[in-house]
Design a protein around this motif. Structure first.
Motif, PDB file in Angstrom:
ATOM      1  N   LYS A 134       3.292  -7.267   7.218  1.00 38.15           N
ATOM      2  CA  LYS A 134       2.381  -7.275   6.073  1.00 38.15           C
ATOM      3  C   LYS A 134       2.009  -5.828   5.772  1.00 38.15           C
ATOM      4  O   LYS A 134       1.272  -5.202   6.517  1.00 38.15           O
ATOM      5  N   LEU A 135       2.549  -5.324   4.661  1.00 41.71           N
ATOM      6  CA  LEU A 135       2.340  -3.922   4.300  1.00 41.71           C
ATOM      7  C   LEU A 135       1.603  -3.833   2.971  1.00 41.71           C
ATOM      8  O   LEU A 135       2.068  -4.365   1.959  1.00 41.71           O
ATOM      9  N   ASP A 136       0.448  -3.164   2.955  1.00 39.22           N
ATOM     10  CA  ASP A 136      -0.289  -2.957   1.712  1.00 39.22           C
ATOM     11  C   ASP A 136       0.478  -1.992   0.797  1.00 39.22           C
ATOM     12  O   ASP A 136       1.348  -1.238   1.254  1.00 39.22           O
ATOM     13  N   GLY A 137       0.153  -2.043  -0.497  1.00 39.38           N
ATOM     14  CA  GLY A 137       0.822  -1.172  -1.459  1.00 39.38           C
ATOM     15  C   GLY A 137       0.647   0.293  -1.101  1.00 39.38           C
ATOM     16  O   GLY A 137      -0.427   0.741  -0.755  1.00 39.38           O
ATOM     17  N   GLY A 138       1.731   1.053  -1.181  1.00 38.52           N
ATOM     18  CA  GLY A 138       1.682   2.480  -0.868  1.00 38.52           C
ATOM     19  C   GLY A 138       1.999   2.809   0.572  1.00 38.52           C
ATOM     20  O   GLY A 138       2.332   3.959   0.884  1.00 38.52           O
ATOM     21  N   CYS A 139       1.894   1.828   1.457  1.00 37.38           N
ATOM     22  CA  CYS A 139       2.148   2.093   2.882  1.00 37.38           C
ATOM     23  C   CYS A 139       3.597   2.500   3.132  1.00 37.38           C
ATOM     24  O   CYS A 139       3.875   3.337   3.998  1.00 37.38           O
ATOM     25  N   LYS A 140       4.504   1.920   2.364  1.00 38.80           N
ATOM     26  CA  LYS A 140       5.920   2.176   2.606  1.00 38.80           C
ATOM     27  C   LYS A 140       6.296   3.640   2.396  1.00 38.80           C
ATOM     28  O   LYS A 140       7.236   4.134   3.011  1.00 38.80           O
ATOM     29  N   LEU A 141       5.559   4.318   1.536  1.00 33.76           N
ATOM     30  CA  LEU A 141       5.887   5.713   1.232  1.00 33.76           C
ATOM     31  C   LEU A 141       5.205   6.697   2.177  1.00 33.76           C
ATOM     32  O   LEU A 141       5.500   7.894   2.152  1.00 33.76           O
TER      33      LEU A 141
END
Length: 356
Positions: A245-252
């Protein structure tokens, strides 16, 4: 080491400004205190200090090649006394000859010029000592800065070697287990062995091509974690489940490369291996106060464990975080019932990247 006066424009201006100040003081004393004519006061101050400022430039080489640590005290003293005597003779002779030829017709000044020679010699010795002290200060400061840079470079190499050592302790363990499983599957299930081998190849390609001393995006890291878990899924089947479960922006967000894999290895080793029931591994990611919070939770069966291990995984993560973020408080672990929790707090790169 370059001459400090000609090192850059600022150094040259500073050196020139120092002598202009001395000239001004010299002129002020001659014109206002002694009452000499303006032209004589200007000429005396300009010629005396101008000539010495030129003669003071080569003094640097006497200082540069007469370092106390490299010479005996006698040699050091001899070099400076010889240099001082030579400069004083040239300086007094040149300034006296020029000033006498210009203003020798003024009896009062010619008498003053001759009687002031001892005082000029004393002032020349004072100027020489000041120049030597300034040059020694510049030299030692330059050497200190070079030493600090060298120490920083050596510390960086040491840190990199430590990180590489930590990495080398993890990868062989995973590779051994994977190859051992592939070897078993080649007989019982060749198709799964082929699938596992392809995933292992992709996983190791990422591991080899990514430096553990650098950073990568969470998205790339999780893609590789996905490969790792799929490899283990081939081995354990339905016994292993996982979800992210990854919040928006975490991937970058940038994180240390190959940081998360040991966490999942630890969850597999002490969760799936030791459990007779299905084990689920969940990872949650969010931002809190300019910090990327990563929470990893896995099921396990409480009680004595047969696989003690060497404790490499979590220990290495703590050490990597300490080396890369200069902090010992970025990782926390806890146990709640039959769930093992690991929490990471990874600050923004801008706050520490200059230390890397």
């Amino acid at each position: 080491m370059n001459h400090p006066v000609f090192h850059n424009v600022k150094s040259a201006i500073t050196y020139l400004g120092m002598w202009v100040l001395i000239m001004g003081i010299h002129f002020f004393i001659f014109y206002f205190q002694y009452g000499f004519p303006f032209i004589i006061s200007v000429s005396d101050s300009f010629l005396n200090n101008g000539i010495f400022s030129i003669l003071g430039i080569p003094v640097w080489y006497v200082v540069r090649y007469s370092v106390p640590s490299r010479k005996t005290r006698f040699n050091l003293l001899f070099n400076h006394l010889t240099s001082l005597a030579l400069i004083i003779v040239i300086w007094v002779s040149a300034s006296y000859s020029i000033l006498n030829s210009l203003f020798g017709t003024f009896t009062f000044y010619k008498t003053f010029l001759s009687s002031s020679i001892p005082y000029r010699i004393i002032s020349g010795i004072f100027f020489y000592i000041l120049l030597c002290l300034a040059y020694y200060l510049v030299m030692y400061n330059t050497n200190l800065q070079e030493k600090l840079k060298e120490e920083a470079r050596l510390n960086e190499l040491l840190k990199e070697s430590e990180l590489n050592m930590l990495r080398s302790q993890i990868n062989p363990h995973f590779l051994f287990n994977s190859l051992n499983s592939i070897s078993s599957l080649t007989i019982s299930n060749p198709e799964k062995a082929r699938e596992m081998l392809i995933k292992l190849s992709d996983f190791l390609r990422y591991s080899v091509s990514t430096s553990t001393t650098g950073f990568t995006s969470l998205e790339k890291e999780m893609t590789n974690i996905q490969r790792y878990l799929e490899i283990e899924k081939v081995r354990f089947g339905n016994k292993l489940e996982f979800g992210f479960k990854l919040d928006g922006g975490c991937k970058l967000h940038k994180i240390p490369a190959m940081l998360l894999q040991p966490l999942f290895e630890n969850a597999i080793k002490h969760g799936v291996y030791e459990s007779t029931e299905q084990v689920r591994i969940e990872m949650d990611c969010r931002f809190e106060d300019d910090c990327l919070m990563i929470d990893l939770v896995n099921d396990f069966e409480p009680g004595p464990r047969s696989r003690k291990g060497a404790g490499v995984g979590l220990k290495n993560i703590r050490e990597r975080l300490r080396l890369m973020y200069k902090s010992d408080t970025l990782m926390k672990t806890s146990v709640s019932g039959n769930k093992f929790h690991v929490s990471l707090c990874l600050p923004e790169i801008k706050s520490f990247e200059n230390n890397i």
